[in-house]
Motif scaffolding. Structure first.
Motif, short mmCIF file in Angstrom:
data_model
loop_
_atom_site.label_atom_id
_atom_site.label_comp_id
_atom_site.label_asym_id
_atom_site.label_seq_id
_atom_site.Cartn_x
_atom_site.Cartn_y
_atom_site.Cartn_z
N GLY A 1 119.60 31.58 64.15
CA GLY A 1 121.03 30.96 64.85
C GLY A 1 120.06 29.57 65.57
N ALA A 2 119.65 29.01 64.15
CA ALA A 2 119.00 27.55 64.47
C ALA A 2 120.61 26.89 65.74
N THR A 3 119.79 26.09 66.44
CA THR A 3 121.19 25.46 67.25
C THR A 3 122.37 24.65 66.66
N SER A 4 123.11 24.53 67.49
CA SER A 4 124.60 23.77 66.24
C SER A 4 124.69 22.49 67.23
N PHE A 5 124.85 21.84 67.12
CA PHE A 5 125.08 20.32 67.22
C PHE A 5 126.37 18.97 66.28
N CYS A 6 126.94 18.72 67.21
CA CYS A 6 128.47 18.01 66.93
C CYS A 6 127.59 16.05 67.06
N PRO A 7 126.94 16.12 66.22
CA PRO A 7 126.58 14.78 66.14
C PRO A 7 127.78 13.53 66.36
N CYS B 1 134.00 21.19 66.50
CA CYS B 1 132.69 21.51 66.08
C CYS B 1 132.26 23.12 65.49
N GLU B 2 133.42 23.42 65.95
CA GLU B 2 133.44 25.14 64.85
C GLU B 2 133.28 25.11 63.78
N GLY C 1 130.93 21.53 63.11
CA GLY C 1 129.61 20.48 63.72
C GLY C 1 128.26 21.77 62.25
N LEU C 2 126.91 20.92 62.30
CA LEU C 2 125.94 21.28 61.59
C LEU C 2 124.11 22.43 62.74
N GLN C 3 123.84 22.87 62.11
CA GLN C 3 122.89 23.52 62.51
C GLN C 3 121.83 22.82 62.24
N LEU C 4 120.46 22.41 63.03
CA LEU C 4 119.06 22.21 62.63
C LEU C 4 118.31 21.99 62.06
N LEU D 1 115.60 16.98 70.66
CA LEU D 1 116.10 16.12 71.85
C LEU D 1 117.51 15.60 71.94
N LEU D 2 118.40 16.37 73.02
CA LEU D 2 119.49 16.22 72.89
C LEU D 2 120.53 15.43 74.33
N SER D 3 120.95 15.05 73.86
CA SER D 3 121.86 14.92 75.06
C SER D 3 122.68 15.83 76.19
N GLN D 4 122.77 15.96 77.63
CA GLN D 4 123.21 16.96 77.65
C GLN D 4 124.90 17.17 77.81
N HIS D 5 125.77 15.34 77.13
CA HIS D 5 127.30 15.34 77.27
C HIS D 5 127.50 15.41 75.79
N VAL D 6 126.43 16.36 74.99
CA VAL D 6 126.60 16.10 73.21
C VAL D 6 126.85 17.32 73.40
N TRP D 7 128.20 17.56 72.25
CA TRP D 7 128.20 19.60 72.60
C TRP D 7 127.67 20.10 71.47
N HIS D 8 127.18 21.45 71.81
CA HIS D 8 126.04 22.17 70.76
C HIS D 8 126.66 23.28 71.77
N ARG D 9 125.13 24.08 70.69
CA ARG D 9 125.93 26.01 70.83
C ARG D 9 124.39 26.33 71.01
N GLY D 10 124.18 27.74 71.35
CA GLY D 10 123.30 28.27 70.21
C GLY D 10 123.30 29.48 69.38
#
Length: 836
Positions: free
Chosen positions: A229-235, A249-250, A253-256, A271-280
């Motif tokens: 479950g590595a954090t997923s992230f939408c650059p 992103c579904e 999106g990529l995983q870290l 280090l992620l911006s709090q207004h970037v789309w992400h999920r656990g």
């Protein structure tokens, strides 16, 4: 015996009476502070949706998969040789970066063991509620709860690249801390929904001068695979405000963990911006241990009375133990001392800090800012939790408390009513106590027939109550005369980010008065509402907008040519200008300038575009010119938006600064002198400059333009064809032939299949589709008095009209074909008409 009786009377009568009166004075002071300080502060901090509609710095940008900046997590990884400047550039491009080895292995293991033990003893009150929280736990950490916690915090603060990067991003050499937590995900936890921690309708994404930028550091406390479950992230999604990004992103999106090692390594930090789309992501590996993250969040220190009047963003809790509020990055270095009790308690309450340290967000300030706008942590639901778990445990009876309502201002109602009831109760209690006291004194004096008993008792009463009154007076006087209260009364506390009607400054001729427009990805945005050092790296927010990024690349590549050719015939530098402008607008992009007074975007005239390109080329060719131009922009913004706005000084200063910029730094005389017509006409009219654009090879050895922001293998695996009508990256509208009502959907082309002449389109509301050429139409750009729309006036009833006004939030005013007029039509109630 007489002394003993006096002592007994003092102990049993005088002291209780003084304590009761002290309680009355305390509650009275609290109510005065509430009415004269807290209420005005809450009113100053409140921002309605109508207020925010005038505080846009960017626009309500709608994105598709094409707006993702990378599909490879390796692009986010910083190297040991990476500089802070390069780290910031990567962060601003993608919305996040990966730091290797923030914590050493020994610290990681000990901190992980500590979190595991804490998880086994968490109380219901300590546990933080998470979205999709099945088999997930989270809690806030106290820096002094264990040596390993303070050590880990110290090592985070001692990482040189992280420190420099945060300082550049935040624009503050000592950022504030707003979160210290641990999150544990066990086998079987589901995917979280894709989300932004701070919501687009109240974050710096659109309102850079209203809300502060915040940055979360996620440190993996074990090697984390994708299955764990590595954090997923939408650059790149930190620029996107549309809800459809969750669907994008579904799919893309990529995983870290998608790095060359195949895992998110233990001790590495994202280090992620709090207004970037992400999920656990879900934990689906039964043989792997639980996934634990150590999380810290940073933002600029509050400066609510000076130039920086930004608030905490909407939509997030900023989870933190109550006594950890008020600290900054400097405190993390010696966390075992600076963040330990009792210092942490005094710090969080805003009472005291060491003279050589700075204030972060204290508990009261953060709570009041969230309370003013009914944000997480200060909603009516949290109020009920507070009453049940704090007030009840303190033994305060329900009849002495205010009501718990389900209104937006539930906390304010509760606090006001609680203080009112408490003051009334304390007043009555003092009256009863004084009455009983006087009766007893009179009775004793009568029985003993000593008038001195009465006078002595009254004397002591006056002294004790007088001292308490004097103490209360000095407390209130000190608070009223504090800089905080003074600025609040002068309406300088939490001033609106931009001038209101009576504070309008001088007109700037460089700002277009052309038709209003809604910006698009490939437009060049000439902003006027940034230019502030306190914004840190986000002062350059528009530089990373795709259209601006392309323009800047063209300018930097051609600036040397422009400078060298300026001594030649005018046709040479002029042709460079035209080359930059034409290649910038090759995909239909426009040059839009922002009205600094209202935040609206206007189409620039050809002359304005030409002058802006000329100044940009000159600035890019001279570091001195660029620095002077930036300093003028800072000063100009300060007089427009700062404390002096609306004054005579601000107007005069703006006029002077505009003169310096337009007539001194970039005078028209910088252009080469005119040459004889015969020489000018003898120069070829076609002048080719080497293109700086990224190219993709075609079958006929020619090239096609591909935006710099997205050169992904996934999008460019099909060979481009110069003969086709649309190219990869084009903004298009797709006709939905399955609907009874004709409708067009916005999207971007991400792939072309020459075998059947189909284009793959990524829609802005999510999803992709293979579309025939016949179903595509170039994007119809929203422009004032030009764009035709169809509006749902009533449910199911649609009427045609023309756009007469465009708001930055994508709402429009419409003049209908039948003569009626409608203001502020929401973007979901109209669609653009396409001429086929």
């Amino acid at each position: 015996m007489a002394n003993f009786l006096t002592f007994l009377k003092t102990l049993c009568l005088d002291m209780p009476l003084a304590v009761i009166f002290l309680l009355l004075v305390t509650v009275y002071c609290l109510e005065e502070i509430h009415d004269s300080i807290l209420v005005p502060f809450l009113q100053a901090a409140e921002r309605s949706d109508d207020d925010l509609n005038e505080e846009f710095t960017y626009y309500d940008r709608s994105c598709s998969a094409y707006d993702l900046t990378t599909l490879d997590a390796s692009d986010l990884v910083l190297q040991n040789t990476t500089s802070a400047k390069e780290a910031v550039d990567t962060y601003m491009t993608h919305g996040g970066v990966l730091f290797p080895q923030i914590l050493p292995p020994d610290t990681v293991q000990k901190l992980r063991d500590h979190v595991v033990v804490r998880n086994s003893h968490l109380s219901e009150l300590e546990e933080i509620e998470l979205s999709q929280g099945t088999n997930r736990k989270s809690f806030a950490l106290d820096a002094s709860e264990a040596d390993i916690v303070s050590l880990a915090i110290h090592q985070v603060a001692s990482h040189p690249l992280l420190k420099e990067t945060l300082q550049e991003l935040v624009g503050d050499d000592d950022p504030a801390v707003s979160e210290i937590t641990a999150i544990t995900s066990y086998y079987g936890c589901p995917d979280q929904t894709w989300h932004q921690d701070v919501k687009a309708d109240g974050s710096p994404l659109k309102f850079a001068r209203t809300y502060t930028h915040s940055h979360s550091l996620f440190i993996a406390l074990q090697d984390t695979s994708s299955e764990m479950g590595a954090t997923s992230f939408c650059p790149g999604s930190h620029y996107c405000a549309n809800d459809g990004m969750a669907h994008v992103c579904e799919e893309f999106g990529l995983q870290l963990s998608e790095t060359p090692r195949g895992v998110w390594s233990s001790g590495d930090a994202a280090l992620l911006s709090q207004h970037v789309w992400h999920r656990g992501a879900r934990h689906s590996d039964p043989d792997a241990p639980e996934r634990i993250l150590f999380v810290m969040t940073f933002l600029a220190r509050p400066d609510l009375t000076m130039r920086d009047r930004r608030q905490l963003s909407r939509g997030t809790y900023f989870h933190m133990r109550w006594n950890m509020w008020g600290h900054t990055f400097q405190d993390l270095v010696d966390a075992a001392y600076s963040m330990a009790k009792p210092f942490s308690v005094l710090r969080c309450l805003g009472v005291w800090k060491p003279p050589n340290r700075n204030w972060g967000y204290d508990l009261m300030t953060s709570g009041l800012l969230r309370c003013a706008n009914n944000q997480q942590g200060m909603t009516y639901y949290e109020l009920q939790v507070f009453v049940d778990n704090v007030m009840s445990k303190l033994g305060i009876p329900e009849w002495l408390q205010g009501p718990v309502t389900e209104q937006d201002d539930a906390w304010q109602i509760y606090l006001k009513e609680t203080l009112s009831k408490s003051l009334d109760f304390c007043g009555r209690l003092n009256l009863y106590a004084l009455g009983i006291y006087l009766l007893l004194v009179i009775l004793v004096a009568t029985v003993r027939r000593k008038r001195s008993v009465l006078t002595g008792s009254l004397y002591r009463l006056v002294w004790t109550h007088g001292i308490i009154l004097l103490l209360g007076y000095h407390v209130l006087k000190h608070i009223y005369e504090s800089p905080f209260a003074t600025e609040l009364r002068a309406n300088r506390m939490l001033m609106r980010a931009f001038p209101v009607d009576n504070e309008i400054g001088l007109e700037d001729a460089s700002i277009s008065t052309g038709p209003l427009a809604l910006p698009e990805r490939d437009d060049v945005l000439v902003g006027s509402r940034f230019d502030a050092r306190f914004l840190g790296a986000f002062d350059r927010w528009l530089d990373y907008h795709p259209g601006n990024k392309l323009f800047r690349t063209l300018v930097s590549t051609n600036a040397g040519y422009y400078k060298d050719y300026s001594s030649l015939a005018p046709v040479f530098p002029e042709e460079i200008l035209r080359t930059v402008e034409s290649q910038t607008t090759l995909r239909g992009g426009r040059f839009l300038s922002q009205d600094y007074q209202f935040g609206l975007w206007n189409v620039m005239s050809n002359a304005q575009v030409h002058e802006y390109t000329r100044q940009s080329l000159l600035a890019a060719s001279s570091a001195v010119l660029a620095d002077l131009n930036q300093e003028i922009a800072y000063m100009l913004a300060d007089y427009r938006f700062g404390l002096k706005r609306g004054t005579v000084l601000a107007r005069i200063s703006q006029e002077t600064l505009l003169h310096w910029r337009n007539d001194v730094l970039f005078p028209q005389s910088v252009q080469p002198p005119a040459v004889p017509w015969s020489l000018a006409t003898s120069v070829p009219t076609i002048f080719t400059v080497k293109s700086p654009l990224v190219t993709a090879t075609t079958t006929n050895a020619e090239s096609t333009l591909v935006p710099l922001c997205l050169n992904h293998k996934r999008w460019t695996d099909k060979i481009p064809n110069l003969d086709r009508k649309f190219d990869i990256g084009d903004l298009v509208m797709v006709h939905d032939e399955h609907e009874e009502e004709e409708e067009w959907f916005r999207g971007s082309i991400i792939r072309f299949d020459s075998s059947d002449n189909r284009y793959m389109v990524s829609y802005e509301d999510g999803g992709t589709d293979n579309v025939h050429l016949e179903e595509l139409h170039p994007l119809v750009r929203l422009e004032q008095d030009v764009t035709r729309v169809q509006v749902e006036f009533e449910r199911g009833e649609w009427y045609p009209g023309t756009v007469s006004y465009i708001h930055p939030n994508r709402n429009i005013d419409v003049e209908y074909d039948d003569g009626d007029f409608n203001e502020n039509v929401p973007y979901w109630k109209y669609h653009v008409l396409v001429d086929e």
